[in-house]
Design an enzyme around this catalytic site. Structure first.
Site, short mmCIF file in Angstrom:
data_model
loop_
_atom_site.label_atom_id
_atom_site.label_comp_id
_atom_site.label_asym_id
_atom_site.label_seq_id
_atom_site.Cartn_x
_atom_site.Cartn_y
_atom_site.Cartn_z
N ASN A 69 0.88 -1.17 0.00
CA ASN A 69 0.00 0.00 0.00
C ASN A 69 0.91 1.22 0.00
OD1 ASN A 69 -1.80 2.05 0.44
ND2 ASN A 69 -2.36 1.42 2.52
N LYS A 111 0.16 4.25 -0.19
CA LYS A 111 -0.43 5.45 0.41
C LYS A 111 -0.18 6.65 -0.51
CE LYS A 111 -0.08 3.16 4.81
NZ LYS A 111 0.07 3.18 6.26
N HIS A 120 -9.37 1.23 5.24
CA HIS A 120 -8.07 1.39 5.91
C HIS A 120 -8.25 2.34 7.09
CE1 HIS A 120 -3.94 2.49 6.69
NE2 HIS A 120 -3.58 1.39 6.04
N GLU A 157 -5.00 -4.90 10.80
CA GLU A 157 -3.94 -3.93 11.04
C GLU A 157 -4.17 -3.22 12.37
OE1 GLU A 157 -2.11 -2.66 7.00
OE2 GLU A 157 -3.72 -1.30 7.53
N GLY A 215 3.09 2.04 10.71
CA GLY A 215 4.10 3.08 10.50
C GLY A 215 4.86 3.48 11.75
N SER A 234 3.87 -2.32 10.16
CA SER A 234 5.33 -2.43 10.27
C SER A 234 5.87 -3.79 9.83
CB SER A 234 5.79 -2.08 11.68
OG SER A 234 5.45 -0.75 12.00
N GLY A 244 2.93 -1.12 4.16
CA GLY A 244 3.09 0.27 3.78
C GLY A 244 4.54 0.56 3.45
O1 LIG Z 1 -1.62 -0.46 4.62
C1 LIG Z 1 -0.57 -0.65 5.22
C2 LIG Z 1 -0.47 -0.40 6.63
O2 LIG Z 1 -1.07 0.79 7.01
C3 LIG Z 1 0.86 -0.66 7.25
O3 LIG Z 1 1.77 0.37 7.03
P1 LIG Z 1 3.30 0.16 7.51
O4 LIG Z 1 3.75 -1.13 6.90
O5 LIG Z 1 4.04 1.34 7.00
O6 LIG Z 1 3.26 0.07 9.01
#
Ligand SMILES: O=C[C@H](O)COP(=O)(O)O
Length: 253
Positions: A9, A11, A95, A167, A173, A213, A234
Site C-alpha cells: 500500500n 499510500k 483502511h 492492522e 508506521g 510495520s 506500507g
Molecule cells: O496499509 C498498510 C499499513 O497501514 C501498514 O503500514 P506500515 O507497513 O508502513 O506500518
C-alpha cells in the site's frame, strides 16, 4: 492451504517516474502467481500507467479507495466501474487512515465491498483496534464487528474470495509490530467471526493478512503463523528490493 497474498500500500507516496521505475525493477522477478499473489495498491493517478507497465507480469494493481456508486456527481471520487474499466483488480477498503481522516464508516465500507464485487474487483477489507481499545481488552470485539459489518449482504462465495487485512492501528508506521503470536490469535478470531456470520467453510477459505510495520526482517515469522495468509505493507513496499523480499517470503511460506 490458502495462497499467500502480499499487497503493498503505497499510500500518498511516489512520483509517477518512481512508480514506473519500481515496476521496471520488478520485471522478471515477481514470483509466480501460482505461489503468491503480488499486489501494489497505488495512488489513483498512477493506476492506468501501472496496469500497463505490469502487463505480462504476475503483478496485480490495486486502488487504495473508491466510491460505492458507479457514477455520479461526486467531485474528487473514483468509482468501482472506472477502476475495473482500466483493469485494476483489487481495492483497499476501510483502511484505518480512511476511517480516521475521511470519516469512512462501517456502513460505507460495506457498500463499497458490495460495489467492488458488482464491478469485478477484489476488496482488501481492513480492520484493527487502537492502542486504547487493545489495552481495554476490546480488540476481538472491535475487529469482529468491523468485519461482520463489512461483509453484510455479500454472498458466501464473495466473502470467501475477499481479502481481510488485520492492522492494529498502533502498529502502523510506528515500527511496532504485534508479536506473531498475537497477530495470529486475532486473525484466528476474525476467522471465527466470519464462521459465525457465514459458515466454517467460508471462514477457512478467506485470506487474512496482517499489516503494521511488516518488513523483510519479520515477514517470515508472521507468514509462518497458521492464521496469517499474507501481509498488507506500507513503508516496506516502497522499495522494489524490499518488496521483492516480501514476495519471496510469501512464495516460500
Ligand atoms: O496499509 C498498510 C499499513 O497501514 C501498514 O503500514 P506500515 O507497513 O508502513 O506500518
Amino acid at each position: 492451504m490458502r495462497k499467500p497474498i502480499i499487497a503493498g500500500n503505497w499510500k500518498m507516496y511516489k512520483k509517477l517516474s518512481e512508480a514506473s521505475q519500481f515496476v521496471e525493477a520488478l520485471k522478471n522477478k515477481v514470483p509466480s502467481a501460482e505461489k503468491v499473489d503480488a499486489v501494489i495498491c497505488a495512488p489513483s493517478i498512477f493506476l492506468t500507467s501501472l496496469v500497463e507497465a505490469a502487463k505480462g507480469t504476475d503483478l496485480a494493481i490495486g486502488a487504495q479507495n473508491m466510491h460505492f456508486e458507479v457514477e455520479g456527481a461526486y467531485t474528487g471520487e473514483v468509482s468501482p466501474s472506472q477502476l475495473s474499466d482500466i483493469d485494476v483488480q483489487y481495492v483497499v477498503l476501510g483502511h484505518s487512515e480512511r476511517r480516521e481522516y475521511f470519516n469512512e464508516t462501517d456502513e460505507a465500507v460495506n457498500k463499497k465491498a458490495i460495489a467492488a464485487f458488482e464491478n469485478g474487483l477484489t476488496p482488501i477489507i481492513c480492520c484493527g483496534e487502537t492502542l486504547e481499545e487493545r489495552e481495554a481488552g476490546q480488540t476481538v470485539a472491535k475487529v469482529s464487528s468491523q468485519i461482520t459489518a463489512a461483509i453484510k449482504g455479500l454472498t458466501p462465495e464473495q466473502v470467501a474470495t475477499s481479502v481481510i487485512a488485520y492492522e492494529p492501528i498502533w502498529a502502523i508506521g510506528t515500527g511496532k509490530t504485534a508479536t506473531a503470536a498475537d497477530a495470529n490469535e486475532t486473525c484466528g478470531e476474525i476467522r471465527s467471526a466470519i464462521a459465525q456470520a457465514v459458515n466454517e467453510e467460508v471462514a477457512q477459505a478467506v485470506r487474512i493478512q496482517y499489516g503494521g510495520s511488516v518488513k523483510p526482517a519479520n515477514v517470515v515469522e508472521l507468514l509462518s503463523m497458521e492464521q496469517i495468509d499474507g501481509a498488507l505493507v506500507g513503508g516496506a513496499s516502497l522499495d522494489a528490493e524490499s518488496y521483492l523480499q516480501l514476495l519471496e517470503a510469501g512464495a516460500n511460506a
